[in-house]
Design a protein around this motif. Structure first.
Motif, short mmCIF file in Angstrom:
data_model
loop_
_atom_site.label_atom_id
_atom_site.label_comp_id
_atom_site.label_asym_id
_atom_site.label_seq_id
_atom_site.Cartn_x
_atom_site.Cartn_y
_atom_site.Cartn_z
N VAL A 171 39.75 -34.57 7.85
CA VAL A 171 40.78 -34.83 8.87
C VAL A 171 40.25 -35.57 10.10
N SER A 172 38.97 -35.68 10.25
CA SER A 172 38.41 -36.26 11.46
C SER A 172 38.19 -37.76 11.32
N THR A 232 29.38 -36.32 6.72
CA THR A 232 29.04 -34.95 6.36
C THR A 232 29.95 -34.44 5.25
N ALA A 233 31.25 -34.68 5.38
CA ALA A 233 32.20 -34.22 4.37
C ALA A 233 31.88 -34.83 3.01
N GLN A 292 43.63 -36.69 5.59
CA GLN A 292 44.79 -36.89 6.43
C GLN A 292 44.32 -37.15 7.85
N ALA A 293 45.25 -37.50 8.71
CA ALA A 293 44.94 -37.82 10.11
C ALA A 293 43.81 -38.86 10.14
N TYR A 316 38.23 -23.45 0.66
CA TYR A 316 38.50 -24.46 1.70
C TYR A 316 37.22 -24.77 2.45
N MET A 317 36.95 -26.07 2.64
CA MET A 317 35.78 -26.50 3.41
C MET A 317 36.21 -27.60 4.35
N ARG A 318 35.77 -27.49 5.59
CA ARG A 318 36.01 -28.55 6.57
C ARG A 318 34.78 -28.65 7.47
N PRO A 319 34.08 -29.78 7.36
CA PRO A 319 32.88 -29.94 8.20
C PRO A 319 33.23 -30.09 9.67
#
Length: 112
Positions: free
Chosen positions: A8-9, A17-18, A41-42, A109-112
């Protein structure tokens, strides 16, 4: 096990990183990781845009079987078309809904 990475970033370091996490999960030698998916997204859409800085890494992951899904709402907001994305990326109506759906199917769920 299955993992979904929520991209999302718009920050290039976080995008790298993701994608590195996706590669590490895919290359896991323990045999415990069955599937890895990426939902963008975003600002994360930038990482999966054709001609972007991460195109080579994204193409490599797609070639190795990682599904990438792009949020159609984000494409609309950013005035982008599906044709602006790297080939092989699927669009979904809403990125957050897709992440939730995958979590409901057992994806971590993973979000760096």
């Amino acid at each position: 096990m299955q993992s979904v990475i929520h991209l999302v970033s718009g920050d290039g370091s976080e995008q790298q990183t993701a994608l590195a996490i996706a590669r590490n999960l895919l290359d896991d030698e323990s045999g415990t990781i069955d599937d890895v998916a990426v939902v963008a997204q975003a600002g994360g859409i930038e990482a999966i845009t054709a001609g972007g800085n991460e195109e080579e890494q994204v193409r490599s992951l797609i070639d190795d079987g990682v599904p990438f899904k792009a949020c159609s709402n984000t494409l609309d907001v950013m005035d982008l078309d599906e044709s602006d994305l790297i080939d092989g990326i699927e669009t979904v109506p809403e990125g957050a809904v897709e992440v939730t759906r995958l979590q409901n199917e057992g994806y971590a769920y993973m979000r760096p």
